[in-house]
Design a protein around this motif. Sequence first.
Motif, PDB file in Angstrom:
ATOM      1  N   SER A  21      34.608  -6.686  71.403  1.00  0.00           N
ATOM      2  CA  SER A  21      35.080  -5.424  71.987  1.00  0.00           C
ATOM      3  C   SER A  21      36.600  -5.365  72.078  1.00  0.00           C
ATOM      4  O   SER A  21      37.145  -4.491  72.742  1.00  0.00           O
ATOM      5  CB  SER A  21      34.485  -5.238  73.387  1.00  0.00           C
ATOM      6  N   GLY A  22      37.292  -6.324  71.461  1.00  0.00           N
ATOM      7  CA  GLY A  22      38.742  -6.297  71.435  1.00  0.00           C
ATOM      8  C   GLY A  22      39.413  -7.202  72.448  1.00  0.00           C
ATOM      9  O   GLY A  22      40.627  -7.124  72.632  1.00  0.00           O
ATOM     10  N   GLY A  23      38.655  -8.072  73.100  1.00  0.00           N
ATOM     11  CA  GLY A  23      39.233  -8.997  74.075  1.00  0.00           C
ATOM     12  C   GLY A  23      40.034 -10.102  73.420  1.00  0.00           C
ATOM     13  O   GLY A  23      39.904 -10.371  72.222  1.00  0.00           O
ATOM     14  N   ILE A  24      40.885 -10.723  74.228  1.00  0.00           N
ATOM     15  CA  ILE A  24      41.744 -11.815  73.770  1.00  0.00           C
ATOM     16  C   ILE A  24      41.525 -12.996  74.708  1.00  0.00           C
ATOM     17  O   ILE A  24      41.709 -12.865  75.920  1.00  0.00           O
ATOM     18  CB  ILE A  24      43.228 -11.392  73.795  1.00  0.00           C
ATOM     19  N   VAL A  25      41.097 -14.137  74.145  1.00  0.00           N
ATOM     20  CA  VAL A  25      40.888 -15.348  74.942  1.00  0.00           C
ATOM     21  C   VAL A  25      42.163 -16.179  74.901  1.00  0.00           C
ATOM     22  O   VAL A  25      42.728 -16.410  73.831  1.00  0.00           O
ATOM     23  CB  VAL A  25      39.693 -16.176  74.404  1.00  0.00           C
ATOM     24  N   VAL A  26      42.596 -16.608  76.079  1.00  0.00           N
ATOM     25  CA  VAL A  26      43.755 -17.486  76.211  1.00  0.00           C
ATOM     26  C   VAL A  26      43.250 -18.768  76.855  1.00  0.00           C
ATOM     27  O   VAL A  26      42.501 -18.713  77.837  1.00  0.00           O
ATOM     28  CB  VAL A  26      44.858 -16.843  77.086  1.00  0.00           C
ATOM     29  N   GLY A  27      43.626 -19.919  76.306  1.00  0.00           N
ATOM     30  CA  GLY A  27      43.156 -21.185  76.853  1.00  0.00           C
ATOM     31  C   GLY A  27      44.217 -22.262  76.778  1.00  0.00           C
ATOM     32  O   GLY A  27      45.108 -22.225  75.929  1.00  0.00           O
ATOM     33  N   VAL A  28      44.096 -23.216  77.691  1.00  0.00           N
ATOM     34  CA  VAL A  28      45.050 -24.323  77.737  1.00  0.00           C
ATOM     35  C   VAL A  28      44.376 -25.503  78.432  1.00  0.00           C
ATOM     36  O   VAL A  28      43.485 -25.320  79.263  1.00  0.00           O
ATOM     37  CB  VAL A  28      46.352 -23.895  78.476  1.00  0.00           C
ATOM     38  N   HIS A  29      44.793 -26.701  78.060  1.00  0.00           N
ATOM     39  CA  HIS A  29      44.297 -27.902  78.725  1.00  0.00           C
ATOM     40  C   HIS A  29      45.215 -28.208  79.903  1.00  0.00           C
ATOM     41  O   HIS A  29      46.414 -28.440  79.695  1.00  0.00           O
ATOM     42  CB  HIS A  29      44.277 -29.100  77.765  1.00  0.00           C
ATOM     43  N   PRO A  30      44.687 -28.198  81.135  1.00  0.00           N
ATOM     44  CA  PRO A  30      45.535 -28.549  82.271  1.00  0.00           C
ATOM     45  C   PRO A  30      45.998 -29.999  82.160  1.00  0.00           C
ATOM     46  O   PRO A  30      45.258 -30.854  81.709  1.00  0.00           O
ATOM     47  CB  PRO A  30      44.627 -28.336  83.487  1.00  0.00           C
ATOM     48  N   ARG A  31      47.226 -30.244  82.569  1.00  0.00           N
ATOM     49  CA  ARG A  31      47.799 -31.587  82.488  1.00  0.00           C
ATOM     50  C   ARG A  31      47.453 -32.424  83.713  1.00  0.00           C
ATOM     51  O   ARG A  31      47.470 -33.645  83.656  1.00  0.00           O
ATOM     52  CB  ARG A  31      49.312 -31.499  82.323  1.00  0.00           C
ATOM     53  N   ASP A  32      47.188 -31.748  84.822  1.00  0.00           N
ATOM     54  CA  ASP A  32      46.905 -32.461  86.068  1.00  0.00           C
ATOM     55  C   ASP A  32      46.174 -31.526  87.033  1.00  0.00           C
ATOM     56  O   ASP A  32      45.886 -30.376  86.692  1.00  0.00           O
ATOM     57  CB  ASP A  32      48.195 -33.012  86.688  1.00  0.00           C
ATOM     58  N   GLU A  33      45.904 -32.008  88.248  1.00  0.00           N
ATOM     59  CA  GLU A  33      45.176 -31.217  89.238  1.00  0.00           C
ATOM     60  C   GLU A  33      45.961 -29.978  89.670  1.00  0.00           C
ATOM     61  O   GLU A  33      45.376 -28.934  89.936  1.00  0.00           O
ATOM     62  CB  GLU A  33      44.812 -32.080  90.462  1.00  0.00           C
ATOM     63  N   ALA A  34      47.280 -30.099  89.738  1.00  0.00           N
ATOM     64  CA  ALA A  34      48.105 -28.947  90.105  1.00  0.00           C
ATOM     65  C   ALA A  34      47.954 -27.829  89.068  1.00  0.00           C
ATOM     66  O   ALA A  34      47.873 -26.649  89.420  1.00  0.00           O
ATOM     67  CB  ALA A  34      49.568 -29.357  90.251  1.00  0.00           C
ATOM     68  N   ASP A  35      47.898 -28.203  87.786  1.00  0.00           N
ATOM     69  CA  ASP A  35      47.674 -27.209  86.730  1.00  0.00           C
ATOM     70  C   ASP A  35      46.305 -26.553  86.889  1.00  0.00           C
ATOM     71  O   ASP A  35      46.167 -25.345  86.727  1.00  0.00           O
ATOM     72  CB  ASP A  35      47.757 -27.850  85.341  1.00  0.00           C
ATOM     73  N   LYS A  36      45.282 -27.366  87.178  1.00  0.00           N
ATOM     74  CA  LYS A  36      43.933 -26.820  87.360  1.00  0.00           C
ATOM     75  C   LYS A  36      43.920 -25.787  88.474  1.00  0.00           C
ATOM     76  O   LYS A  36      43.330 -24.715  88.331  1.00  0.00           O
ATOM     77  CB  LYS A  36      42.925 -27.935  87.665  1.00  0.00           C
ATOM     78  N   LEU A  37      44.578 -26.097  89.585  1.00  0.00           N
ATOM     79  CA  LEU A  37      44.643 -25.174  90.709  1.00  0.00           C
ATOM     80  C   LEU A  37      45.380 -23.897  90.307  1.00  0.00           C
ATOM     81  O   LEU A  37      44.912 -22.785  90.571  1.00  0.00           O
ATOM     82  CB  LEU A  37      45.326 -25.838  91.907  1.00  0.00           C
ATOM     83  N   TYR A  38      46.515 -24.047  89.652  1.00  0.00           N
ATOM     84  CA  TYR A  38      47.292 -22.893  89.196  1.00  0.00           C
ATOM     85  C   TYR A  38      46.463 -22.015  88.257  1.00  0.00           C
ATOM     86  O   TYR A  38      46.415 -20.786  88.416  1.00  0.00           O
ATOM     87  CB  TYR A  38      48.574 -23.359  88.494  1.00  0.00           C
ATOM     88  N   LEU A  39      45.817 -22.650  87.286  1.00  0.00           N
ATOM     89  CA  LEU A  39      45.023 -21.889  86.319  1.00  0.00           C
ATOM     90  C   LEU A  39      43.866 -21.162  86.995  1.00  0.00           C
ATOM     91  O   LEU A  39      43.560 -20.016  86.669  1.00  0.00           O
ATOM     92  CB  LEU A  39      44.531 -22.810  85.205  1.00  0.00           C
ATOM     93  N   THR A  40      43.220 -21.830  87.935  1.00  0.00           N
ATOM     94  CA  THR A  40      42.123 -21.191  88.667  1.00  0.00           C
ATOM     95  C   THR A  40      42.640 -19.972  89.419  1.00  0.00           C
ATOM     96  O   THR A  40      41.999 -18.903  89.407  1.00  0.00           O
ATOM     97  CB  THR A  40      41.477 -22.199  89.653  1.00  0.00           C
ATOM     98  N   GLN A  41      43.805 -20.085  90.034  1.00  0.00           N
ATOM     99  CA  GLN A  41      44.397 -18.962  90.757  1.00  0.00           C
ATOM    100  C   GLN A  41      44.751 -17.810  89.807  1.00  0.00           C
ATOM    101  O   GLN A  41      44.781 -16.655  90.230  1.00  0.00           O
ATOM    102  CB  GLN A  41      45.656 -19.415  91.502  1.00  0.00           C
ATOM    103  N   GLN A  42      44.993 -18.116  88.546  1.00  0.00           N
ATOM    104  CA  GLN A  42      45.325 -17.103  87.551  1.00  0.00           C
ATOM    105  C   GLN A  42      44.083 -16.518  86.878  1.00  0.00           C
ATOM    106  O   GLN A  42      44.199 -15.711  85.959  1.00  0.00           O
ATOM    107  CB  GLN A  42      46.257 -17.689  86.482  1.00  0.00           C
ATOM    108  N   GLY A  43      42.898 -16.946  87.293  1.00  0.00           N
ATOM    109  CA  GLY A  43      41.657 -16.405  86.743  1.00  0.00           C
ATOM    110  C   GLY A  43      41.060 -17.204  85.601  1.00  0.00           C
ATOM    111  O   GLY A  43      40.089 -16.771  84.972  1.00  0.00           O
ATOM    112  N   PHE A  44      41.614 -18.358  85.307  1.00  0.00           N
ATOM    113  CA  PHE A  44      41.067 -19.217  84.253  1.00  0.00           C
ATOM    114  C   PHE A  44      39.926 -20.042  84.838  1.00  0.00           C
ATOM    115  O   PHE A  44      39.891 -20.323  86.028  1.00  0.00           O
ATOM    116  CB  PHE A  44      42.157 -20.167  83.709  1.00  0.00           C
ATOM    117  N   HIS A  45      38.998 -20.419  83.982  1.00  0.00           N
ATOM    118  CA  HIS A  45      37.919 -21.302  84.418  1.00  0.00           C
ATOM    119  C   HIS A  45      37.517 -22.228  83.278  1.00  0.00           C
ATOM    120  O   HIS A  45      37.914 -22.084  82.179  1.00  0.00           O
ATOM    121  CB  HIS A  45      36.719 -20.523  84.934  1.00  0.00           C
TER     122      HIS A  45
END
Length: 160
Positions: free
Chosen positions: A136-160
């Motif tokens: 439907s025209g969506g764009i997937v953005v992905g990244v490997h978190p480097r540490d727990e702080a990244d995981k928390l940041y990404l989760t807050q940004q809507g990543f899972h």
Amino acid sequence: MMTAIFTDRDAAEAAYDSLLSHGFSKDEVNIVMTDETRKQHFDKSDTEDSALADKTLEGAGKGSAIGGTLGAVAAAIAAIGTTLALPGLGLLIAGPLAAGLAGAGAGGLAGGLIGALVNSGIPEETAKAYESGLKSGGIVVGVHPRDEADKLYLTQQGFH
């Protein structure tokens, strides 16, 4: 890998810029979209200059020249850099996943769109959810978190 799907270019641009501002390099960020979405939102004639547009156009023309052959690993990576076009699926993958899929001979082709997404590091359940969004025209953005702080940041940004 943590991912999110965005329904328009502006949202994807904001997420991409946010990742760069958080300290991820452009080479760490993966982008997955259909070739149709790339043509619609990131055409080479696009006059709006942005980091995400630059990433989606990296080697896009070279990727389509590979066509369905996706031959030897070295030839594919040399020809397309960090962008991989999967013509049989109409998918464009930019980032480190592109090199991985090229190295695997793009084995996801046999499994269709979901197979390509799973082979690119997206969990199967998430890939199934993303399939209709990408079509439907969506764009997937992905990244490997480097540490727990990244995981928390990404989760807050809507990543899972």
